[in-house]
Design a protein around this motif. Structure first.
Motif, short mmCIF file in Angstrom:
data_model
loop_
_atom_site.label_atom_id
_atom_site.label_comp_id
_atom_site.label_asym_id
_atom_site.label_seq_id
_atom_site.Cartn_x
_atom_site.Cartn_y
_atom_site.Cartn_z
N ASP A 1 0.87 -1.18 0.00
CA ASP A 1 0.00 0.00 0.00
C ASP A 1 0.90 1.23 0.00
O ASP A 1 1.84 1.31 0.80
N TRP A 2 0.65 2.18 -0.88
CA TRP A 2 1.48 3.37 -0.96
C TRP A 2 0.75 4.52 -1.61
O TRP A 2 -0.42 4.41 -1.92
N GLN A 3 1.45 5.62 -1.81
CA GLN A 3 0.93 6.83 -2.43
C GLN A 3 -0.28 7.39 -1.68
O GLN A 3 -1.33 7.69 -2.26
N PRO A 4 -0.17 7.60 -0.36
CA PRO A 4 -1.31 8.14 0.39
C PRO A 4 -1.61 9.58 0.00
O PRO A 4 -0.71 10.36 -0.31
N ALA A 5 -2.89 9.92 0.02
CA ALA A 5 -3.35 11.29 -0.25
C ALA A 5 -4.46 11.63 0.74
O ALA A 5 -5.48 10.93 0.79
N TRP A 6 -4.27 12.68 1.54
CA TRP A 6 -5.26 13.10 2.53
C TRP A 6 -6.48 13.71 1.85
O TRP A 6 -6.35 14.49 0.92
N SER A 7 -7.65 13.39 2.36
CA SER A 7 -8.86 14.09 1.93
C SER A 7 -8.78 15.52 2.47
O SER A 7 -8.14 15.76 3.49
N PRO A 8 -9.43 16.48 1.81
CA PRO A 8 -9.37 17.86 2.29
C PRO A 8 -9.88 18.06 3.71
O PRO A 8 -9.40 18.96 4.41
N ASP A 9 -10.81 17.23 4.16
CA ASP A 9 -11.30 17.36 5.54
C ASP A 9 -10.41 16.66 6.56
O ASP A 9 -10.63 16.75 7.76
N GLY A 10 -9.38 15.94 6.08
CA GLY A 10 -8.43 15.28 6.98
C GLY A 10 -8.94 13.98 7.58
O GLY A 10 -8.24 13.38 8.39
N ASN A 11 -10.11 13.53 7.19
CA ASN A 11 -10.69 12.33 7.80
C ASN A 11 -10.35 11.03 7.10
O ASN A 11 -10.54 9.96 7.67
N SER A 12 -9.89 11.10 5.86
CA SER A 12 -9.64 9.89 5.06
C SER A 12 -8.33 9.99 4.30
O SER A 12 -7.82 11.08 4.06
N LEU A 13 -7.84 8.82 3.93
CA LEU A 13 -6.69 8.71 3.04
C LEU A 13 -7.07 7.85 1.84
O LEU A 13 -7.62 6.76 2.01
N ALA A 14 -6.79 8.35 0.66
CA ALA A 14 -6.86 7.53 -0.55
C ALA A 14 -5.45 7.01 -0.76
O ALA A 14 -4.47 7.68 -0.41
N PHE A 15 -5.32 5.81 -1.32
CA PHE A 15 -3.98 5.26 -1.54
C PHE A 15 -4.03 4.20 -2.63
O PHE A 15 -5.07 3.64 -2.95
N ARG A 16 -2.87 3.94 -3.20
CA ARG A 16 -2.68 2.86 -4.18
C ARG A 16 -2.36 1.59 -3.41
O ARG A 16 -1.55 1.60 -2.48
N SER A 17 -3.00 0.50 -3.79
CA SER A 17 -2.70 -0.80 -3.21
C SER A 17 -2.51 -1.82 -4.31
O SER A 17 -3.15 -1.73 -5.36
N GLU A 18 -1.66 -2.80 -4.05
CA GLU A 18 -1.44 -3.90 -5.00
C GLU A 18 -2.34 -5.09 -4.69
O GLU A 18 -2.30 -6.10 -5.39
N ARG A 19 -3.16 -5.02 -3.66
CA ARG A 19 -4.03 -6.13 -3.29
C ARG A 19 -5.08 -6.41 -4.36
O ARG A 19 -5.53 -5.51 -5.04
N ASP A 20 -5.45 -7.66 -4.48
CA ASP A 20 -6.54 -8.08 -5.37
C ASP A 20 -6.44 -7.47 -6.76
O ASP A 20 -7.43 -7.00 -7.31
N GLY A 21 -5.26 -7.46 -7.34
CA GLY A 21 -5.08 -6.92 -8.68
C GLY A 21 -4.77 -5.44 -8.73
O GLY A 21 -4.56 -4.89 -9.80
#
Length: 171
Positions: free
Chosen positions: A41-61
């Motif tokens: 799991d890498w490339q985290p990106a914070w949501s503007p409200d600071g409550n979530s992180l989007a990220f790249r994962s290699e899981r499940d394809g």
């Protein structure tokens, strides 16, 4: 990547054996391991409200996932993509899809759904960033012969080059 309030930094580390997302409070304290999947799991990106992180994962394809900023249930937003970038209102993510011979930019809603392609040239379009008002997306592309910065409406449309840096070679 810095949290919107500047109190945390999210990063990817393999200190647990594979790459996972971690969040470190900058005022002191221990880092929190946010993801624990055996895939990277890498490339985290914070949501503007600071409550979530989007990220790249290699899981499940592989794909783009969303997780609460300090850990919790992870969910897939897209079955492909890398380098997620949030719109200022936190409702949309831009992401890159790399394929042999090029890459394109896509937009997807925070709640998932079908990603919508917004670039289609046979070039490498990557590293999207929304303007603060959310009306445009800037990105790097090689469509001008070498890496250049382009902009386009966030809804899609024609891209316009905004830089010219001359000739150079990328190794």
């Amino acid at each position: 990547t810095w949290s919107p309030d500047g109190r945390f930094i999210a990063y990817s580390s393999n200190q647990s054996g594979n790459f996972d997302i971690w969040v470190q409070p900058l005022g002191g304290g221990r880092a929190v391991q946010v993801t624990t999947d055996p895939a990277s799991d890498w490339q985290p990106a914070w949501s503007p409200d600071g409550n979530s992180l989007a990220f790249r994962s290699e899981r499940d394809g592989g794909g783009i996932f969303l997780v609460p900023a300090l850990g919790g249930r992870e969910r897939r937003l897209a079955s492909f993509g890398e380098w997620p970038a949030w719109s200022p209102d936190g409702q949309t993510l831009a992401l890159t899809l790399s394929r042999e011979g090029g890459s394109q930019l896509f937009l997807i809603g925070r709640n998932g759904g079908e990603p919508r392609r917004v670039t289609s040239s046979p070039s490498i379009d990557t590293e999207p960033v929304f303007t603060p008002d959310g009306r445009q997306v800037f990105f790097v592309s090689d469509r001008g012969g070498g890496p250049q910065v382009y902009r386009m409406p966030a809804t899609g449309g024609n891209a316009e080059r905004v830089t010219f840096t001359g000739n150079y070679n990328i190794s």
